[in-house]
Design a protein around this motif. Structure first.
Motif, short mmCIF file in Angstrom:
data_model
loop_
_atom_site.label_atom_id
_atom_site.label_comp_id
_atom_site.label_asym_id
_atom_site.label_seq_id
_atom_site.Cartn_x
_atom_site.Cartn_y
_atom_site.Cartn_z
N PRO A 1 0.84 -1.22 0.00
CA PRO A 1 0.00 0.00 0.00
C PRO A 1 0.87 1.26 0.00
N ALA A 2 0.33 2.34 -0.56
CA ALA A 2 1.05 3.61 -0.58
C ALA A 2 1.35 4.02 0.86
N GLY A 3 2.51 4.63 1.08
CA GLY A 3 2.88 5.10 2.41
C GLY A 3 3.64 4.08 3.23
N ALA A 4 3.45 2.80 2.94
CA ALA A 4 4.14 1.76 3.72
C ALA A 4 5.57 1.59 3.18
N ASP A 5 6.53 1.28 4.06
CA ASP A 5 7.89 1.03 3.59
C ASP A 5 8.49 -0.23 4.20
N ALA A 6 7.65 -1.03 4.87
CA ALA A 6 8.13 -2.31 5.43
C ALA A 6 6.94 -3.22 5.72
N VAL A 7 7.27 -4.49 5.87
CA VAL A 7 6.25 -5.47 6.26
C VAL A 7 6.75 -6.17 7.53
N VAL A 8 5.87 -6.28 8.52
CA VAL A 8 6.21 -7.06 9.73
C VAL A 8 5.52 -8.40 9.56
N MET A 9 6.25 -9.49 9.80
CA MET A 9 5.57 -10.77 9.58
C MET A 9 4.60 -11.05 10.73
N GLN A 10 3.57 -11.74 10.34
CA GLN A 10 2.46 -12.07 11.24
C GLN A 10 2.95 -12.62 12.58
N GLU A 11 3.96 -13.50 12.52
CA GLU A 11 4.49 -14.16 13.73
C GLU A 11 5.09 -13.15 14.72
N ASP A 12 5.43 -11.94 14.25
CA ASP A 12 6.04 -10.94 15.12
C ASP A 12 5.03 -9.88 15.55
N THR A 13 3.75 -10.19 15.49
CA THR A 13 2.70 -9.23 15.86
C THR A 13 1.68 -9.89 16.78
N THR A 14 0.92 -9.05 17.49
CA THR A 14 -0.24 -9.54 18.25
C THR A 14 -1.45 -8.74 17.80
N ARG A 15 -2.46 -9.42 17.34
CA ARG A 15 -3.66 -8.73 16.84
C ARG A 15 -4.67 -8.59 17.97
N GLU A 16 -5.18 -7.39 18.13
CA GLU A 16 -6.23 -7.15 19.14
C GLU A 16 -7.31 -6.30 18.48
N GLY A 17 -8.38 -6.94 17.99
CA GLY A 17 -9.46 -6.21 17.31
C GLY A 17 -8.94 -5.50 16.08
N ASP A 18 -9.19 -4.18 15.97
CA ASP A 18 -8.66 -3.48 14.79
C ASP A 18 -7.33 -2.81 15.11
N GLU A 19 -6.67 -3.34 16.15
CA GLU A 19 -5.32 -2.86 16.45
C GLU A 19 -4.34 -4.03 16.40
N MET A 20 -3.07 -3.64 16.26
CA MET A 20 -2.03 -4.67 16.15
C MET A 20 -0.81 -4.16 16.90
N VAL A 21 -0.18 -5.04 17.72
CA VAL A 21 1.02 -4.63 18.45
C VAL A 21 2.24 -5.28 17.79
N VAL A 22 3.23 -4.43 17.51
CA VAL A 22 4.46 -4.91 16.87
C VAL A 22 5.40 -5.43 17.96
N ASN A 23 5.86 -6.69 17.81
CA ASN A 23 6.69 -7.29 18.87
C ASN A 23 8.19 -7.25 18.57
N VAL A 24 8.57 -6.61 17.47
CA VAL A 24 10.00 -6.51 17.10
C VAL A 24 10.25 -5.10 16.57
N ASP A 25 11.52 -4.72 16.49
CA ASP A 25 11.85 -3.46 15.80
C ASP A 25 11.78 -3.72 14.31
N VAL A 26 11.26 -2.75 13.56
CA VAL A 26 11.08 -2.94 12.11
C VAL A 26 12.04 -2.04 11.35
N ASP A 27 12.78 -2.63 10.41
CA ASP A 27 13.69 -1.83 9.58
C ASP A 27 13.00 -1.48 8.26
N PRO A 28 13.32 -0.30 7.70
CA PRO A 28 12.75 0.06 6.40
C PRO A 28 13.08 -1.00 5.35
N SER A 29 12.17 -1.23 4.47
CA SER A 29 12.31 -2.17 3.34
C SER A 29 12.19 -3.64 3.72
#
Ligand code: AMP
Ligand code: MG
Length: 391
Positions: A98-126
């Motif tokens: 999507p426009a504006g995004a510059d990285a993808v966090v893999m599902q395994e490194d996130t926690t989904r809570e309703g329409d929010e999501m918590v990132v469990n790792v540091d994310v690097d650009p690209s």
């Protein structure tokens, strides 16, 4: 008797490439490309996700950040999403970023809570983004003229949207085995007779080169019968005859060819095994006369018939694949012809196998490589040598 190099030169000089044709990719395997092909599309074609996860803005996605999930971007359709810092879009492998995004966090490194999501790792650009053109750029050469079409070549052409490819001509071959003692496998064997192993060997070798067998027959050592078999055989692009090319009273192939007005370009070559090798032309057909001994037939096929077939098919590399290997024994050639020793390449070593005589089919069947020893050459165990392979 002429040298092996001279024989090969003469054979290749007298065969030309056949007319090219365009075939569907599903029928192109093992033919040679008749054109240079360049990429008409970059690969990947658009920035896309390498993972199932969330597209994010890296600078606003430190470990522990809570992001608002604004929508879902599947593969196969561009939803035209746009994300801002503090937001994420659910994304799947192969989906456009999507426009504006510059990285993808893999599902395994996130926690989904309703329409929010918590990132469990540091994310690097690209991170986890496959960039447009990073694999292949538009206009880049993807296929050379004369290059063999392999399964992966076909995949690459398909990824470019090509449904077909222009390749060199299809060579068809006739095989004639000769000899009064030779009997077709499956029939009853009388005393003194042997089964015909060359016919099937040569048919397999022809097919292994990518050519097709148009006819195969056996012919006794009789002048008239040979003439008739040759007349049928020369309707193909190439005719491969085995047996009957040596110097005995029952070796009638050369005389039959001459009766038919064939031009004999080569008879007898300095090569071991395979000295009686014959090459000529009759009615536009390239005629190869290979000795009857199975190993001689095999070696002369690989050294002379194979390159001719590949040239006719439009190939640009007519040589057998070469591999370096460590020799396990001392070997010397004290004879007057280059010697092709049969052996096995295993874990980087070359071991001669079986009896090195031209009738020894078992040893040949266990081998996967040939070592050429030049006249007067001596090789020591432990030396690195160049080996020809065919499997
Ligand atoms: P020739 O070249 O006809 O003198 O045959 C040389 C040797 O090869 C003889 O021992 C033949 O019996 C053998 N031979 C000839 N043709 C075949 C064949 N089609 N399959 C197996 N062995 C063969
Ligand atoms: Mg014979």
């Amino acid at each position: 008797m002429i040298s092996e190099e001279e024989a090969r030169r003469r054979v290749l000089q007298s065969v030309g490439s056949l007319r090219e044709r365009t075939v569907p990719l599903s029928e192109a395997l093992d033919y040679f490309s008749a054109r240079e092909v360049v990429a008409q599309l970059p690969l990947p074609m658009f920035d896309n996700s390498a993972m199932d996860g969330y597209a994010v803005v890296a600078s606003s996605s430190k470990k522990g950040t809570r992001l608002h999930v604004i929508g879902e971007q599947p593969a196969g359709i561009d939803r035209g999403l746009r994300i801002s810092p503090g937001e994420a879009a659910r994304i799947f492998t192969g989906a456009p970023i999507p426009a504006g995004a510059d990285a993808v966090v893999m599902q395994e490194d996130t926690t989904r809570e309703g329409d929010e999501m918590v990132v469990n790792v540091d994310v690097d650009p690209s991170e986890f983004i496959r960039r447009r053109g990073c694999d292949l750029a538009e206009g880049q050469k993807i296929l050379r003229r004369g290059e063999r079409i392999r399964p992966t070549t076909i995949a690459l052409l398909a990824s470019q949207g090509f449904a077909d490819v222009t390749v060199g001509g299809q060579v068809n071959a006739a095989v004639v085995s000769t000899g009064d003692e030779v009997v077709a496998p499956g029939s009853k064997l009388d005393q003194g007779q042997i089964y015909d192993s060359n016919s099937i060997l040569l048919q397999a070798l022809v097919q292994h080169c990518g050519a097709s067998v148009k006819s195969a027959e056996h012919c006794p050592d009789q002048h008239e019968r040979l003439i008739q078999a040759i007349q049928r055989g020369i309707k193909s692009h190439i005719l491969v005859i085995t047996g009957g090319v040596s110097v005995g009273e029952h070796d009638l192939v050369q005389a039959a060819l001459r009766t038919l007005g064939a031009k004999i370009d080569i008879w007898r070559v300095a090569i071991k095994p395979g000295k009686p090798f014959l090459f000529g032309q009759a009615g536009g057909c390239a005629v190869f006369g290979l000795p009857g001994n199975p190993v001689s037939a095999f070696v002369t096929f690989l050294q002379f018939v194979r390159p001719a077939i590949l040239k006719m098919m439009g190939g640009n590399n007519l040589d057998l694949p070469k591999i370096s290997a460590r020799l396990t024994v001392d070997l010397a050639n004290e004879g007057d012809r280059p010697h092709y020793v049969r052996g096995r390449i295993e874990n980087g070593t070359f071991v001669p196998i079986g009896r090195q005589e031209s009738h020894a089919l078992f040893g040949l069947s266990q081998s996967n490589a040939l070592l050429r020893i030049a006249v007067g050459e001596s090789l020591r165990a432990g030396e690195i040598v160049d080996i020809q392979t065919w499997d």
